[in-house]
Scaffold this motif. Structure first.
Motif, mmCIF file in Angstrom:
data_model
loop_
_atom_site.group_PDB
_atom_site.id
_atom_site.type_symbol
_atom_site.label_atom_id
_atom_site.label_comp_id
_atom_site.label_asym_id
_atom_site.label_seq_id
_atom_site.Cartn_x
_atom_site.Cartn_y
_atom_site.Cartn_z
ATOM 1 N N VAL A 61 -66.288 -21.080 -27.648
ATOM 2 C CA VAL A 61 -67.649 -20.547 -27.658
ATOM 3 C C VAL A 61 -67.737 -19.507 -28.765
ATOM 4 C CG1 VAL A 61 -68.129 -21.003 -25.225
ATOM 5 C CG2 VAL A 61 -67.118 -18.827 -25.879
ATOM 6 N N THR A 62 -68.901 -19.439 -29.417
ATOM 7 C CA THR A 62 -69.064 -18.545 -30.567
ATOM 8 C C THR A 62 -70.346 -17.738 -30.429
ATOM 9 O OG1 THR A 62 -67.952 -20.160 -31.976
ATOM 10 C CG2 THR A 62 -69.243 -18.481 -33.089
ATOM 11 N N VAL A 63 -70.287 -16.455 -30.817
ATOM 12 C CA VAL A 63 -71.472 -15.602 -30.878
ATOM 13 C C VAL A 63 -71.494 -14.898 -32.228
ATOM 14 C CG1 VAL A 63 -71.597 -15.185 -28.387
ATOM 15 C CG2 VAL A 63 -70.368 -13.568 -29.844
ATOM 16 N N HIS A 64 -72.697 -14.562 -32.681
ATOM 17 C CA HIS A 64 -72.815 -13.724 -33.869
ATOM 18 C C HIS A 64 -72.827 -12.287 -33.385
ATOM 19 C CE1 HIS A 64 -74.634 -11.579 -37.237
ATOM 20 N NE2 HIS A 64 -73.954 -12.452 -37.954
ATOM 21 N N ALA A 65 -71.780 -11.552 -33.697
ATOM 22 C CA ALA A 65 -71.647 -10.176 -33.235
ATOM 23 C C ALA A 65 -71.977 -9.167 -34.318
ATOM 24 C CB ALA A 65 -70.226 -9.938 -32.723
ATOM 25 N N GLY A 66 -71.899 -9.586 -35.581
ATOM 26 C CA GLY A 66 -72.081 -8.607 -36.648
ATOM 27 C C GLY A 66 -71.009 -7.547 -36.509
ATOM 28 N N ARG A 81 -71.150 -5.479 -33.828
ATOM 29 C CA ARG A 81 -71.276 -5.062 -32.426
ATOM 30 C C ARG A 81 -70.014 -5.403 -31.642
ATOM 31 N NH1 ARG A 81 -76.376 -8.266 -30.645
ATOM 32 N NH2 ARG A 81 -75.407 -9.762 -32.049
ATOM 33 N N CYS A 82 -69.810 -4.696 -30.547
ATOM 34 C CA CYS A 82 -68.700 -4.971 -29.637
ATOM 35 C C CYS A 82 -68.956 -6.298 -28.918
ATOM 36 C CB CYS A 82 -68.586 -3.879 -28.581
ATOM 37 S SG CYS A 82 -68.440 -2.214 -29.229
ATOM 38 N N VAL A 83 -67.893 -6.901 -28.420
ATOM 39 C CA VAL A 83 -68.011 -8.115 -27.610
ATOM 40 C C VAL A 83 -67.280 -7.921 -26.293
ATOM 41 C CG1 VAL A 83 -68.280 -9.677 -29.577
ATOM 42 C CG2 VAL A 83 -66.000 -9.231 -28.667
ATOM 43 N N TRP A 84 -67.696 -8.687 -25.297
ATOM 44 C CA TRP A 84 -67.053 -8.701 -23.982
ATOM 45 C C TRP A 84 -66.677 -10.147 -23.715
ATOM 46 C CZ3 TRP A 84 -68.088 -4.564 -20.050
ATOM 47 C CH2 TRP A 84 -67.370 -4.763 -18.874
ATOM 48 N N VAL A 85 -65.409 -10.389 -23.417
ATOM 49 C CA VAL A 85 -64.944 -11.748 -23.168
ATOM 50 C C VAL A 85 -64.331 -11.831 -21.774
ATOM 51 C CG1 VAL A 85 -62.685 -11.362 -24.244
ATOM 52 C CG2 VAL A 85 -63.582 -13.661 -24.106
ATOM 53 N N ARG A 138 -72.665 -7.254 -27.596
ATOM 54 C CA ARG A 138 -73.439 -6.182 -26.972
ATOM 55 C C ARG A 138 -74.911 -6.333 -27.340
ATOM 56 N NH1 ARG A 138 -71.483 -0.046 -26.732
ATOM 57 N NH2 ARG A 138 -70.037 -1.083 -25.357
ATOM 58 N N GLY A 139 -75.767 -6.329 -26.317
ATOM 59 C CA GLY A 139 -77.203 -6.496 -26.514
ATOM 60 C C GLY A 139 -77.650 -7.945 -26.450
ATOM 61 N N GLY A 140 -76.711 -8.879 -26.344
ATOM 62 C CA GLY A 140 -77.059 -10.296 -26.297
ATOM 63 C C GLY A 140 -76.708 -10.917 -24.960
ATOM 64 N N ARG A 141 -76.951 -12.204 -24.858
ATOM 65 C CA ARG A 141 -76.622 -12.951 -23.644
ATOM 66 C C ARG A 141 -75.267 -13.621 -23.805
ATOM 67 N NH1 ARG A 141 -82.017 -15.526 -21.152
ATOM 68 N NH2 ARG A 141 -83.319 -13.711 -21.456
ATOM 69 N N PRO A 142 -74.539 -13.815 -22.707
ATOM 70 C CA PRO A 142 -73.230 -14.466 -22.825
ATOM 71 C C PRO A 142 -73.364 -15.958 -23.138
ATOM 72 C CG PRO A 142 -73.723 -13.973 -20.532
ATOM 73 C CD PRO A 142 -74.825 -13.374 -21.345
ATOM 74 N N VAL A 143 -72.416 -16.460 -23.907
ATOM 75 C CA VAL A 143 -72.277 -17.890 -24.166
ATOM 76 C C VAL A 143 -71.093 -18.334 -23.312
ATOM 77 C CG1 VAL A 143 -71.814 -19.656 -25.885
ATOM 78 C CG2 VAL A 143 -73.149 -17.641 -26.504
ATOM 79 N N VAL A 144 -71.310 -19.347 -22.461
ATOM 80 C CA VAL A 144 -70.317 -19.717 -21.460
ATOM 81 C C VAL A 144 -69.977 -21.201 -21.557
ATOM 82 C CG1 VAL A 144 -69.841 -19.790 -18.967
ATOM 83 C CG2 VAL A 144 -71.248 -17.946 -19.911
ATOM 84 N N ASP A 145 -68.706 -21.517 -21.388
ATOM 85 C CA ASP A 145 -68.254 -22.893 -21.178
ATOM 86 C C ASP A 145 -67.434 -22.881 -19.899
ATOM 87 O OD1 ASP A 145 -67.637 -25.592 -21.427
ATOM 88 O OD2 ASP A 145 -65.897 -25.202 -22.687
ATOM 89 N N GLU A 146 -67.881 -23.665 -18.922
ATOM 90 C CA GLU A 146 -67.225 -23.687 -17.616
ATOM 91 C C GLU A 146 -67.175 -25.122 -17.119
ATOM 92 O OE1 GLU A 146 -67.578 -20.985 -13.668
ATOM 93 O OE2 GLU A 146 -69.461 -21.771 -14.445
#
Length: 128
Positions: free
Chosen positions: A101-106, A108-112, A83-91
């Motif tokens: 794919v990995t994000v630093h969420a701390g 925060r919620c995530v959307w997959v 939440r608040g960041g840009r998506p990291v995508v592998d397509e």
């Protein structure tokens, strides 16, 4: 037995233990282990043609989309956004999986999102 023979036996024993330890770590327990993320599995989101598996370690979240029937190349994707960041995508066109794919969420919620062929899943905000 001379000291040279003892050293050779110790070296051989150490080599056998090292190789067996490496094989135990490298041999996946299931098909998903080959593309697995670090951390613990926290969620699996199944859909008609596959599933998205989420892992968490520290403040990082990682995701992989797996095909239900691997083997033939087809369009697959995985997208992960904190939440608040840009998506990291592998397509792309893959046989087995898209990602990881990995994000630093701390905290925060995530959307997959995941897609394999015509089937897909979108989680909404989760892991809050």
């Amino acid at each position: 037995m001379g000291s040279g023979a003892i050293r050779r036996r110790l070296a051989l024993g150490l080599a056998v233990l090292t190789v067996s330890g490496l094989l135990a770590v490298a041999a996946p327990g299931d098909a998903h282990a080959a593309a697995s993320c670090p951390g613990r599995k926290v969620r699996t989101l199944p859909f008609s043609t596959g599933s998205v598996v989420l892992y968490k370690r520290g403040g990082y979240v990682c995701a992989v989309t797996y095909a239900k029937k691997p083997g033939t190349k087809r369009k697959m994707s995985v997208s992960l956004r904190a939440r608040g960041g840009r998506p990291v995508v592998d397509e792309g066109n893959y046989k087995h999986h898209a990602g990881p794919v990995t994000v630093h969420a701390g905290r925060r919620c995530v959307w997959v999102k995941g897609r394999v062929g015509g089937g897909s899943v979108s989680s909404g905000w989760i892991l809050c």
